[in-house]
Write an enzyme that holds these catalytic residues in place. Structure first.
Site, short mmCIF file in Angstrom:
data_model
loop_
_atom_site.label_atom_id
_atom_site.label_comp_id
_atom_site.label_asym_id
_atom_site.label_seq_id
_atom_site.Cartn_x
_atom_site.Cartn_y
_atom_site.Cartn_z
N ASP A 35 0.65 -1.22 0.16
CA ASP A 35 -0.06 0.07 -0.04
C ASP A 35 0.88 1.36 0.04
O ASP A 35 0.80 1.96 0.96
CB ASP A 35 -0.78 0.02 1.35
CG ASP A 35 -1.70 -1.27 1.40
OD1 ASP A 35 -2.08 -1.94 0.33
OD2 ASP A 35 -1.91 -1.70 2.63
N GLU A 39 -11.67 1.16 -1.84
CA GLU A 39 -10.89 1.56 -0.79
C GLU A 39 -9.57 2.26 -0.87
O GLU A 39 -9.62 2.98 -2.28
CB GLU A 39 -10.31 0.12 0.04
CG GLU A 39 -9.56 -0.72 -0.95
CD GLU A 39 -9.55 -2.13 -0.43
OE1 GLU A 39 -9.72 -2.17 0.68
OE2 GLU A 39 -8.86 -2.86 -0.98
#
Length: 511
Positions: free
Chosen positions: A27, A196
């Protein structure tokens, strides 16, 4: 013996290959400060957290350290919680300071800040309390002077997913000014799901959110834009696998170089290797939408950014443990406690054989020192000496995931030291021998794990008469959100007398 790096992205001819970071820097998000680029990534339950990588050309990266000394609340992370903790941080530069925001799915949204990447970093400040709050990203709007925050949701904690919530934020980043509003509902976008990881920007009068959808392994990168922060937003898919072999290319950050080039760093899920990081060229089209990669598909090889030439580099993996200290590539599997390491003269890492279970499950030990698998194929070696006289004391080198295997030294009831090689399957609650124990007459060994494509691991040890392979090939497995890890550990049965110590020296990875 070759000492070349396990993986380098710089091809030395003005081009680079992906991944630029071929390890589990999950991420990723990136920011530029003058001529320097800084990247951070999810660290989940490992400590220290919030890694800080530095580059001047977006291709060659080094690991500076971490922004988060301990996970908070401290007691919540006294034991391993491998899929909890720091999820999908965002890094920004504002008012002369670096800021990192992240969501902890069990506690809320936190931030830390510092005048420079090397610190000092503030202690974590809770910006918004609540369960299921993840993937937080701030924006200080230079056009209006307002500050905003956007975040996603973890269904496992909140029952909510596929939505992005926006807030007005205090300009000092300490709190929010409203109860929040759903600014993007992924259920209302045909074909979109698992929305997300938002990253929030301002570009030519638009509020732009770059956010992944479609799931970790098979998803794509979306872009959303609106004239007003609270919407309405329109959407576009801007990066997908297409005809390439790069599955699920998404979730990352946009950065602009001093010369005005635009680039995007994102991850690709690679099983036991975790989420590796790719660099994509990026441009803003005439219609105001971004285009990533080569016409919306990932590039495998591309020219490097138009930036000054830099030395070929990659985040450190090797460690000689000078003066008994370990480098920033290492993280504990929980908040550390006094006594896990023993300070002593000279080089070498002295780990205490911490008392615990008679046959410990390494997945539950907080005192395992870990680092990422650094490449698809490599060899890891470390020298080990087991000191002390306590029967059952053991130490070794492990590949740690939902299943794990390790090789190391153990002291028997008769006082002798032997090489042992054990493993535990994903659903097993006890270890089994992968090979018959054999003597280590001097109480020392050089341990080796050879990792080949597909994270297939072969173990071996040298007790002074040459390396001997041990047991069958072990296929490394990931955790829920985390790739497999290399680890060093030392342990002893509960009730042992004076704690033994294990000394590790010359840890190295060879490409």
């Amino acid at each position: 013996m070759s000492t070349r790096l396990p993986w380098t992205a710089d091809l030395g001819n003005g081009t680079y290959r992906n991944p630029v970071l071929n390890a589990d820097w999950s991420d990723p998000d990136v920011v530029r400060v003058d001529d320097d680029f800084y990247l951070t990534a999810s660290s989940f339950g490992r400590v220290p957290g919030l890694p800080l990588l530095h580059s001047r050309d977006l291709v060659n990266w080094t690991l500076l350290g971490h922004a988060l000394e301990r996970l908070e609340p401290v007691t919540a992370f006294s034991a391993p919680r491998h899929d909890c903790g720091v999820w999908a941080p965002s890094i920004r530069h504002h008012d002369g300071r670096l800021w990192i925001f992240w969501g902890d799915p069990d506690h809320g949204i936190f931030q830390v800040n510092a005048p420079r990447a090397t610190g000092p970093w503030t202690r974590p400040h809770l910006v918004k309390e609540g369960r299921g709050l993840i993937d937080a990203c701030p924006l200080w709007d230079e056009e209006t002077g307002d500050a905003y925050l956007v975040h996603g949701w973890a269904k496992s904690r909140s029952g909510i997913k596929n939505r992005l919530t926006g807030h007005r934020m205090r300009p000092d980043g300490t709190g929010l000014l409203d109860a929040g509003k759903v600014i993007v509902d992924g259920d209302r976008i045909p074909g979109w799901f698992t929305l997300e990881g938002p990253k929030l920007y301002r570009h030519e009068g638009w509020y732009v959110i770059l956010a992944p959808a479609g799931g970790v392994a098979t998803g794509w990168q979306g872009a959303l834009r609106a004239r007003n922060f609270f919407g309405p937003y329109e959407e576009r898919i801007v990066l997908s696998q297409g005809s390439t072999d790069v599955n699920g290319p998404h979730q990352g950050g946009w950065v602009r170089t001093p010369t005005g080039e635009d680039w995007f760093l994102h991850f690709q899920q690679r099983g036991a290797y975790g989420r590796v990081v790719h660099l994509q060229p990026m441009r803003w089209r005439d219609d105001g939408w971004p285009e990533l990669g080569a016409r919306g598909e990932p590039v495998a090889v591309h020219r490097k950014p138009e930036l000054p030439e830099q030395p070929v580099s990659a985040p450190a993996t090797d460690d000689s443990f000078p003066r008994g200290r370990f480098g920033p590539q290492w993280q504990w599997t929980a908040n550390p406690r006094d006594g896990w390491t023993v300070q002593g003269g000279g080089d070498g890492l002295r780990l205490t054989c911490v008392p615990g279970e008679a046959v410990p499950d390494l997945r539950r030990l907080p005192h395992v020192l870990t680092q990422r698998l650094p490449a698809p194929a490599f060899t890891a070696e470390v020298d080990l000496a087991l000191h002390g006289e306590e029967p059952g004391a053991r130490a070794g080198l492990t590949v740690l995931g939902d299943a794990y295997a390790w090789i190391g030294l153990e002291r028997g009831e008769d006082g002798t030291v032997r090489v042992v090689h054990r493993f535990a399957e994903q659903t097993a609650d006890a270890e089994r021998d992968a090979a018959h124990p054999r003597p280590a007459p001097k109480g020392t060994a050089r341990l080796r794990i050879e990792v080949s494509q597909g994270a297939r691991c072969r173990f071996g040890a040298d007790t002074g008469d040459g390396f001997r392979p041990s047991g069958p090939v072990f296929a490394a497995t990931p955790w829920r959100w985390v790739g497999a890890l290399l680890g060093l550990f030392a342990a002893a049965p509960s009730g042992a007398g004076h704690a033994s110590a294990a000394v590790f020296t010359r840890f190295r990875t060879i490409g």
